[in-house]
Design a protein around this motif. Structure first.
Motif, PDB file in Angstrom:
ATOM      1  N   PHE A  93       0.814  -1.224   0.000  1.00  0.00           N
ATOM      2  CA  PHE A  93       0.000   0.000   0.000  1.00  0.00           C
ATOM      3  C   PHE A  93       0.841   1.264   0.000  1.00  0.00           C
ATOM      4  N   ALA A  94       2.160   1.128   0.170  1.00  0.00           N
ATOM      5  CA  ALA A  94       3.025   2.316   0.258  1.00  0.00           C
ATOM      6  C   ALA A  94       4.383   1.993  -0.339  1.00  0.00           C
ATOM      7  N   ASN A  95       5.105   3.030  -0.685  1.00  0.00           N
ATOM      8  CA  ASN A  95       6.455   2.874  -1.232  1.00  0.00           C
ATOM      9  C   ASN A  95       7.446   2.934  -0.072  1.00  0.00           C
TER      10      ASN A  95
ATOM     11  N   PHE B  75       2.179  -1.303   9.131  1.00  0.00           N
ATOM     12  CA  PHE B  75       2.510  -0.211  10.042  1.00  0.00           C
ATOM     13  C   PHE B  75       2.875   1.083   9.299  1.00  0.00           C
ATOM     14  N   SER B  76       3.073   1.010   7.990  1.00  0.00           N
ATOM     15  CA  SER B  76       3.388   2.236   7.249  1.00  0.00           C
ATOM     16  C   SER B  76       2.133   3.027   6.889  1.00  0.00           C
ATOM     17  N   THR B  77       0.996   2.344   6.781  1.00  0.00           N
ATOM     18  CA  THR B  77      -0.252   3.038   6.445  1.00  0.00           C
ATOM     19  C   THR B  77      -1.324   2.891   7.513  1.00  0.00           C
ATOM     20  N   GLY B  78      -1.123   1.958   8.444  1.00  0.00           N
ATOM     21  CA  GLY B  78      -2.124   1.731   9.471  1.00  0.00           C
ATOM     22  C   GLY B  78      -3.197   0.732   9.076  1.00  0.00           C
ATOM     23  N   LYS B  79      -3.161   0.234   7.831  1.00  0.00           N
ATOM     24  CA  LYS B  79      -4.175  -0.727   7.392  1.00  0.00           C
ATOM     25  C   LYS B  79      -3.951  -2.073   8.078  1.00  0.00           C
ATOM     26  N   GLY B  80      -5.025  -2.797   8.318  1.00  0.00           N
ATOM     27  CA  GLY B  80      -4.905  -4.108   8.929  1.00  0.00           C
ATOM     28  C   GLY B  80      -6.211  -4.855   8.851  1.00  0.00           C
ATOM     29  N   GLY B  81      -6.151  -6.160   9.100  1.00  0.00           N
ATOM     30  CA  GLY B  81      -7.376  -6.948   9.084  1.00  0.00           C
ATOM     31  C   GLY B  81      -7.104  -8.393   8.741  1.00  0.00           C
TER      32      GLY B  81
ATOM     33  N   GLU C 271       2.228   2.973 -11.039  1.00  0.00           N
ATOM     34  CA  GLU C 271       1.358   1.919 -10.504  1.00  0.00           C
ATOM     35  C   GLU C 271       1.773   0.548 -11.025  1.00  0.00           C
ATOM     36  N   GLN C 272       2.134   0.474 -12.306  1.00  0.00           N
ATOM     37  CA  GLN C 272       2.569  -0.800 -12.873  1.00  0.00           C
ATOM     38  C   GLN C 272       3.898  -1.261 -12.283  1.00  0.00           C
ATOM     39  N   ILE C 273       4.794  -0.310 -12.045  1.00  0.00           N
ATOM     40  CA  ILE C 273       6.072  -0.643 -11.423  1.00  0.00           C
ATOM     41  C   ILE C 273       5.859  -1.204 -10.022  1.00  0.00           C
ATOM     42  N   LYS C 274       4.934  -0.586  -9.287  1.00  0.00           N
ATOM     43  CA  LYS C 274       4.654  -1.059  -7.927  1.00  0.00           C
ATOM     44  C   LYS C 274       4.033  -2.452  -7.935  1.00  0.00           C
ATOM     45  N   LEU C 275       3.264  -2.761  -8.977  1.00  0.00           N
ATOM     46  CA  LEU C 275       2.725  -4.113  -9.107  1.00  0.00           C
ATOM     47  C   LEU C 275       3.870  -5.129  -9.206  1.00  0.00           C
ATOM     48  N   ILE C 276       4.850  -4.811 -10.044  1.00  0.00           N
ATOM     49  CA  ILE C 276       5.995  -5.717 -10.207  1.00  0.00           C
ATOM     50  C   ILE C 276       6.793  -5.824  -8.912  1.00  0.00           C
ATOM     51  N   SER C 277       6.959  -4.688  -8.230  1.00  0.00           N
ATOM     52  CA  SER C 277       7.815  -4.660  -7.034  1.00  0.00           C
ATOM     53  C   SER C 277       7.242  -5.474  -5.884  1.00  0.00           C
ATOM     54  N   ARG C 278       5.970  -5.871  -5.973  1.00  0.00           N
ATOM     55  CA  ARG C 278       5.420  -6.772  -4.946  1.00  0.00           C
ATOM     56  C   ARG C 278       6.129  -8.118  -4.966  1.00  0.00           C
ATOM     57  N   PHE C 279       6.662  -8.500  -6.133  1.00  0.00           N
ATOM     58  CA  PHE C 279       7.218  -9.839  -6.298  1.00  0.00           C
ATOM     59  C   PHE C 279       8.722  -9.867  -6.483  1.00  0.00           C
ATOM     60  N   THR C 280       9.286  -8.793  -7.017  1.00  0.00           N
ATOM     61  CA  THR C 280      10.732  -8.769  -7.259  1.00  0.00           C
ATOM     62  C   THR C 280      11.212  -7.332  -7.348  1.00  0.00           C
ATOM     63  N   LYS C 281      12.501  -7.155  -7.109  1.00  0.00           N
ATOM     64  CA  LYS C 281      13.117  -5.837  -7.273  1.00  0.00           C
ATOM     65  C   LYS C 281      13.976  -5.789  -8.543  1.00  0.00           C
ATOM     66  N   ASN C 282      13.814  -6.799  -9.389  1.00  0.00           N
ATOM     67  CA  ASN C 282      14.635  -6.891 -10.602  1.00  0.00           C
ATOM     68  C   ASN C 282      13.758  -6.917 -11.853  1.00  0.00           C
ATOM     69  N   ILE C 283      13.991  -5.964 -12.751  1.00  0.00           N
ATOM     70  CA  ILE C 283      13.253  -5.897 -14.014  1.00  0.00           C
ATOM     71  C   ILE C 283      14.259  -5.977 -15.164  1.00  0.00           C
ATOM     72  N   THR C 284      13.937  -6.808 -16.146  1.00  0.00           N
ATOM     73  CA  THR C 284      14.725  -6.863 -17.382  1.00  0.00           C
ATOM     74  C   THR C 284      13.812  -6.445 -18.525  1.00  0.00           C
TER      75      THR C 284
ATOM     76  N   GLU D  48      11.847   3.959  -7.756  1.00  0.00           N
ATOM     77  CA  GLU D  48      11.111   3.024  -6.910  1.00  0.00           C
ATOM     78  C   GLU D  48      12.028   1.991  -6.269  1.00  0.00           C
ATOM     79  N   GLY D  49      13.345   2.123  -6.522  1.00  0.00           N
ATOM     80  CA  GLY D  49      14.310   1.246  -5.872  1.00  0.00           C
ATOM     81  C   GLY D  49      14.519  -0.087  -6.550  1.00  0.00           C
ATOM     82  N   LEU D  50      14.097  -0.234  -7.805  1.00  0.00           N
ATOM     83  CA  LEU D  50      14.259  -1.493  -8.522  1.00  0.00           C
ATOM     84  C   LEU D  50      15.550  -1.496  -9.334  1.00  0.00           C
ATOM     85  N   ASN D  51      16.068  -2.694  -9.579  1.00  0.00           N
ATOM     86  CA  ASN D  51      17.247  -2.871 -10.416  1.00  0.00           C
ATOM     87  C   ASN D  51      16.779  -3.132 -11.850  1.00  0.00           C
ATOM     88  N   VAL D  52      17.338  -2.408 -12.805  1.00  0.00           N
ATOM     89  CA  VAL D  52      16.860  -2.505 -14.191  1.00  0.00           C
ATOM     90  C   VAL D  52      17.979  -2.927 -15.130  1.00  0.00           C
TER      91      VAL D  52
END
Length: 647
Positions: free
Chosen positions: A39-41, A59-65, A293-306, A329-333
């Motif tokens: 939910f956050a970067n 804990f970065s956004t307060g969301k929980g459940g 938004e698309q980059i953040k989708l990828i970053s859920r699973f990996t920090k490496n994009i080719t 976004e902190g990814l390796n490209v």
């Protein structure tokens, strides 16, 4: 409405780690699992999943459940949609009661768009495989492109008949409403009010959302007419926002996590060919510019994009200028380019799977170095252009949050650009200082309009409104009572003089003369009391899965802890930490009577004001008697607290 017994079966079957693990990379840490917030970067994991309690806390956004809450927050599902997703995952048949038509239409509008899109995907797929027109035109095209039957079926490829109303007529005959056919973009309304097919005569590429449901389509024409657009894509709708979707991600997410890398291509055919080549961790931006938004989708699973580019030089230069946000976004490209007019699709078809994989391994380059070499060639010997290239490269490096990685790139680029490393570092520091100053100013402007939050509750007040009549100190005391009910309500009492009862019912009885001011706390106690009166001792799961969001939020907030004390703490530091369970009598009675004491103090404050404003001696005498009685109550509570806590 889904019946309660079905909901109970879904909750019992759901493994929250397994569910959230499909969306977030989780690592075991003690009894819990942690990962980066979806939910956050963030750079440091603050997202925690507790399998024992069946909850998550960000804990970065307060969301929980619960797992249901997670799906609702992340995928914007309604409550029934989230339950149905879990039911499908765990093979549970969903039983529902019938709702009034007017309520059902309003509540299930989004679901209706999903259903009609699913029907369309089935219609187009069957048209491709089972009709003469589909086989001779659509299927022949896919076969000519080299796509196997397995790929065609996996991605649900289809064909829309070259008729004005083939799909629309079929959908209306099946009972689908015109409104949803138009709103989903499948049909278009004429001026006279009739409908016609948007995609007629095109091969169809269904676009799946993150959970596998069809939400949109891309349709490719097979005609040579230059006046006919090559692709027609679904318009934006309530279920489809192209900036938030990556083609193929539903099929690729497991492989991306396992390979710790995501291949990014441009089009539908590229994805299909690369998957058929045996590389499943591939997605496409579907012809649109890559979004955050698309980059953040990828970053859920990996920090490496080719990134796999075709060999068009102009296209490469235009694309690389827009990819700095991946670094930010902190990814390796890494980048791979295909020469001689090839793209990933054509290269696979021409050279085969093995050659394709080998080519990628031998030709992938770090994005910064690739960008430096590409732009430097374009600048030639022009010193002005070269200075511009240097500045552009440093701007890219400045976006890398990892300072060690940035330093390595500075060293490499100083060699490529033939410029002193110190000059590049100086320019880098100037850019970072300017950015820091700008960010600081923006934060000041933001804070100027934000109410101050108590330091130990940075997020909770954003989610649960604090009633004006409930001062923060009183709210914290009310919340402490709720916390103890959640944690210890089902434990037996074994204290001097009190036995054979549970802590929960005991606390409810003791709080009978207390009025809770904060609405969520008040509702919590009322719900707890109602369950006790019905002979049920409510567990924390009752509140975690409650329909009221305020109840869920306060329960998760109180059951979650960002930090866990190490088992070796005492051995390492020789510091004994107070355990509230060591003296449960003091813990429980202390919370109850501290709250009562505060309530009495509030009543005394009100009586002082009334005494000050009393208009007659008679009124003063009555108020004074009330005041003295309340002082005695206050003293008795204080004396009781002292004796309980000291013991």
């Amino acid at each position: 409405m889904i019946i309660k017994s079905t909901i109970d079966r879904i909750m019992e079957a759901t493994d929250i780690v397994e569910v959230i693990g499909e969306f977030v990379q989780l690592k075991k840490r003690g009894a819990n699992y942690v990962g980066l917030s979806p939910f956050a970067n963030e750079r440091t994991p603050s997202f925690t999943v507790s399998p024992a309690k069946g909850i998550f806390k960000d804990f970065s956004t307060g969301k929980g459940g619960s797992a249901v809450t997670f799906l609702m927050e992340l995928e914007k599902f309604s409550y029934p949609e989230a339950l149905k997703w879990l039911a499908k995952k765990y093979g549970i048949e969903v039983e529902e009661t019938v709702e009034a038509p007017e309520n059902r239409e309003e509540d299930l509008r989004r679901e209706s768009l999903m259903i009609v899109s699913g029907y369309a995907a089935k219609f187009f797929h069957e048209s491709l495989l089972e009709t003469d027109e589909g086989k001779s035109i659509g299927l022949s095209y896919f076969k000519e492109r080299g796509f196997s039957n397995d790929i065609i079926k996996k991605f649900e490829l289809g064909y829309s008949p070259d008729q004005w109303e083939a799909f629309t007529g079929s959908a209306l005959k099946e009972g689908y409403k015109e409104q949803f056919l138009v709103d989903s973009g499948l049909s278009v309304k004429r001026d006279n009010g009739t409908l016609y097919d948007r995609y007629r005569g095109r091969v169809m590429f269904p676009i799946h959302n993150f959970t596998g449901r069809v939400i949109a389509f891309g349709g490719r024409t097979l005609k040579k007419d230059k006046n006919v657009p090559k692709y027609v894509n679904s318009p934006e709708s309530e279920i489809y926002h192209k900036s938030n979707v990556l083609y193929g991600l539903y099929f690729a997410k497991k492989a991306i996590r396992e390979e710790d890398n995501c291949y990014l291509v441009e089009g539908y055919a590229d994805v299909l060919s690369v998957v058929q080549a045996g590389i499943e961790n591939v997605v496409a931006s579907s012809g649109t510019s890559l979004t955050v938004e698309q980059i953040k989708l990828i970053s859920r699973f990996t920090k490496n994009i080719t990134i796999l580019y075709d060999g068009d030089a102009a296209g490469i230069k235009a694309a690389i200028r827009g990819l700095d946000m991946i670094l930010e976004e902190g990814l390796n490209v890494k980048v791979v380019t295909f020469l001689d007019g090839h793209d990933p699709d054509s290269y696979v078809q021409a050279n085969g799977s093995s050659a394709f994989k080998k080519y990628i391994e031998e030709n992938k380059k770090d994005f910064i170095l690739f960008k430096a070499n590409t732009l430097l060639k374009d600048a030639g010997n022009d010193p002005i252009k070269k200075a511009g290239v240097i500045r552009e490269i440093v701007e890219s490096i400045a976006k890398i949050p990892d300072s060690i990685k940035a330093s390595v790139f500075i060293k490499e680029c100083s060699y490529i650009l033939q410029i002193d490393e110190r000059a590049l570092l100086s320019e880098l520091n100037k850019m970072r200082q300017a950015k820091s100053k700008k960010d600081g100013q923006q934060q000041q402007n933001h804070n100027r309009y934000q109410p101050e939050m108590p330091p130990d509750e940075p997020h909770f007040f954003d989610e649960v409104d604090l009633a004006p009549s409930a001062p923060k100190k009183e709210y914290f005391q009310e919340k402490e009572v709720i916390r103890l009910l959640l944690l210890y309500g089902s434990k037996m009492i074994d204290w001097d003089g009190i036995a054979n009862t549970y802590i929960g019912p005991f606390m409810i009885a003791e709080l009978g003369d207390v009025t809770f001011e904060h609405e969520t706390c008040k509702l919590f106690v009322e719900l707890y009391q109602k369950e006790v009166e019905n002979g049920i001792l409510p567990e924390d799961a009752y509140f975690i899965h409650h329909a009221n969001k305020g109840i869920v939020d306060i329960s998760i907030d109180l059951l979650s802890s960002k930090y866990t004390l190490s088992e070796n703490w005492y051995d390492m530091h020789k510091i004994m930490i107070h355990d509230e369970q060591h003296n449960m009598k003091a813990t429980i009675l202390g919370a109850i009577f501290h709250l009562k004491k505060h309530k009495v103090e509030g009543m005394l404050d009100n009586l002082r004001i009334e005494l000050k404003n009393a208009s007659s001696e008679a009124d003063q005498e009555i108020l004074l008697n009330q005041y003295m009685r309340m002082k005695k109550v206050e003293k008795s509570i204080s004396d009781f607290l002292g004796s309980v806590i000291i013991k």
